[in-house]
Design an enzyme around this catalytic site. Sequence first.
Site, PDB file in Angstrom:
ATOM      1  N   LYS A 113      47.552  72.820  71.781  1.00  0.00           N
ATOM      2  CA  LYS A 113      48.709  73.119  70.931  1.00  0.00           C
ATOM      3  C   LYS A 113      49.518  71.861  70.624  1.00  0.00           C
ATOM      4  O   LYS A 113      50.153  71.784  69.577  1.00  0.00           O
ATOM      5  CB  LYS A 113      49.584  74.216  71.553  1.00  0.00           C
ATOM      6  N   LYS A 195      36.966  80.499  69.320  1.00  0.00           N
ATOM      7  CA  LYS A 195      37.421  81.888  69.479  1.00  0.00           C
ATOM      8  C   LYS A 195      38.145  82.391  68.232  1.00  0.00           C
ATOM      9  O   LYS A 195      38.747  81.600  67.507  1.00  0.00           O
ATOM     10  CB  LYS A 195      38.299  82.030  70.727  1.00  0.00           C
ATOM     11  N   LYS A 198      44.467  84.182  65.816  1.00  0.00           N
ATOM     12  CA  LYS A 198      45.360  84.606  64.744  1.00  0.00           C
ATOM     13  C   LYS A 198      45.995  83.409  64.049  1.00  0.00           C
ATOM     14  O   LYS A 198      46.493  83.529  62.946  1.00  0.00           O
ATOM     15  CB  LYS A 198      46.423  85.561  65.283  1.00  0.00           C
TER      16      LYS A 198
HETATM   17  P1  ATP Z   1      46.758  81.900  69.079  1.00  0.00           P
HETATM   18  O1  ATP Z   1      45.879  82.009  67.894  1.00  0.00           O
HETATM   19  O2  ATP Z   1      48.188  81.559  68.738  1.00  0.00           O
HETATM   20  O3  ATP Z   1      46.175  81.085  70.170  1.00  0.00           O
HETATM   21  P2  ATP Z   1      45.811  84.306  70.219  1.00  0.00           P
HETATM   22  O4  ATP Z   1      45.131  85.015  69.098  1.00  0.00           O
HETATM   23  O5  ATP Z   1      45.008  83.604  71.217  1.00  0.00           O
HETATM   24  O6  ATP Z   1      46.927  83.358  69.635  1.00  0.00           O
HETATM   25  P3  ATP Z   1      47.569  85.395  72.239  1.00  0.00           P
HETATM   26  O7  ATP Z   1      48.854  86.109  71.988  1.00  0.00           O
HETATM   27  O8  ATP Z   1      47.644  84.010  72.757  1.00  0.00           O
HETATM   28  O9  ATP Z   1      46.694  85.408  70.922  1.00  0.00           O
HETATM   29  O10 ATP Z   1      46.685  86.278  73.209  1.00  0.00           O
HETATM   30  C1  ATP Z   1      46.904  87.625  73.533  1.00  0.00           C
HETATM   31  C2  ATP Z   1      45.789  88.148  74.397  1.00  0.00           C
HETATM   32  O11 ATP Z   1      44.592  88.253  73.627  1.00  0.00           O
HETATM   33  C3  ATP Z   1      45.420  87.245  75.582  1.00  0.00           C
HETATM   34  O12 ATP Z   1      45.109  88.054  76.704  1.00  0.00           O
HETATM   35  C4  ATP Z   1      44.223  86.510  75.110  1.00  0.00           C
HETATM   36  O13 ATP Z   1      43.410  86.093  76.183  1.00  0.00           O
HETATM   37  C5  ATP Z   1      43.532  87.569  74.259  1.00  0.00           C
HETATM   38  N1  ATP Z   1      42.717  86.963  73.220  1.00  0.00           N
HETATM   39  C6  ATP Z   1      43.146  86.172  72.211  1.00  0.00           C
HETATM   40  N2  ATP Z   1      42.129  85.810  71.415  1.00  0.00           N
HETATM   41  C7  ATP Z   1      41.023  86.399  71.932  1.00  0.00           C
HETATM   42  C8  ATP Z   1      39.646  86.403  71.562  1.00  0.00           C
HETATM   43  N3  ATP Z   1      39.209  85.759  70.498  1.00  0.00           N
HETATM   44  N4  ATP Z   1      38.786  87.110  72.327  1.00  0.00           N
HETATM   45  C9  ATP Z   1      39.210  87.797  73.400  1.00  0.00           C
HETATM   46  N5  ATP Z   1      40.483  87.823  73.814  1.00  0.00           N
HETATM   47  C10 ATP Z   1      41.395  87.138  73.093  1.00  0.00           C
END
Ligand code: ATP
Length: 331
Positions: A113, A195, A198
């Site tokens: 980040k 991964k 969002k």
């Molecule tokens: P960012 O894109 O800002 O990193 P994010 O999509 O990773 O955000 P978070 O709010 O950080 O979302 O994560 C919320 C939950 O979703 C956490 O438990 C995280 O481990 C899970 N998560 C996020 N992305 C994935 C993914 N691609 N596959 C499985 N679990 C996920």
Amino acid sequence: MKTIYSAIQPSGIMTLGNYIGAVDNWHRMQADANNKCIFALADLHTITVRQDPQKFHENAMSFYALLLALGIDPKKSIVYFQSHVQEHAYLSWLLNCYTMVGEMNRMTQFKDKSQKHADNVNMGLMDYPVLMAADILLYNTDEVPVGYDQLQHIEIARDIAERVNGIYGDIFTIPKGVLTKVGAKVMSLQDPLSKMSKSDPNPKSYISVLDDDATIMKKFKSAVTDSETEIRFDPENKPGVSNLLTILAVAQNKSIDEVVKDFDGLMYGHLKVRTGEAVCEMLKPMKEEYNRLIKDEAYLMKCAKEGAEQAHDIAIDTLNRFKKAIGFVTL
Ligand code: ATP
Ligand code: LTN
């Protein structure tokens, strides 16, 4: 009783990755009568990246409604906004004094980040895992269901808790991270080596749980696979195909092996269409419930208020226990 704690940041939209990797698992854990579940919207974490105030407000309400629409039930679980329970920020400060700068510097997410937001490497971004440790430790948590990317943060929460317990005796319960069996890392539809996220600038790379059916189908049809034709589960050599198989298995509530068998003699095009259809089907009831809930702000705020009160009652006890052990003068 086992205490289960998890949280999600209300930033941007909720992706299929968030749902499959995290929230769906919360839902399953809530169904077990031996679990006491506490789920938060980690809105204090969200401001580590600059947010537009109006959008942030809307997203937070929308995420809260989404959690309820996805089956997180305020009658069974505590569901609240992190910013409504002051003890999080307070414990976070105390824990800062038991956390080393070097430990935070090593965190993968902080490094990622800081690169992504090079113009705003603020203290909050670095301190993010300490606030997350505070979230977890306030509730005497046994298990923390998260996606794969959050395991490092749970490890550091354990380290901090063990350090504090080593000095003051049994203050904190030592938490354990738990991954969902299938789908702990849902990959991007455009780059199956990273991964699904969002914050990815390319919306074709992710499915929002609120995307309409046509959009979902379009995104799956343009998912990146590989130049072979065989449908088999092999994340290392066939990450795109394996990702679709994983998503389909979750959407149909089947094992990966069962899903692979269904594609004997079929082609990638079939896999993409069936995965898209299964995801539309899986998300449909949730979308209807969401559209109903998001219009009922009074109900959402009532649930949020009750959730915050229940959370506060537990959190204040833990905080006071720790403060007493440190030696603060209490009124
Ligand atoms: P960012 O894109 O800002 O990193 P994010 O999509 O990773 O955000 P978070 O709010 O950080 O979302 O994560 C919320 C939950 O979703 C956490 O438990 C995280 O481990 C899970 N998560 C996020 N992305 C994935 C993914 N691609 N596959 C499985 N679990 C996920
Ligand atoms: N950092 C987490 C969200 C989060 C969290 C928590 C998860 C904040 N506090 C406590 C589990 C337990 C993320 O998912 N990005």
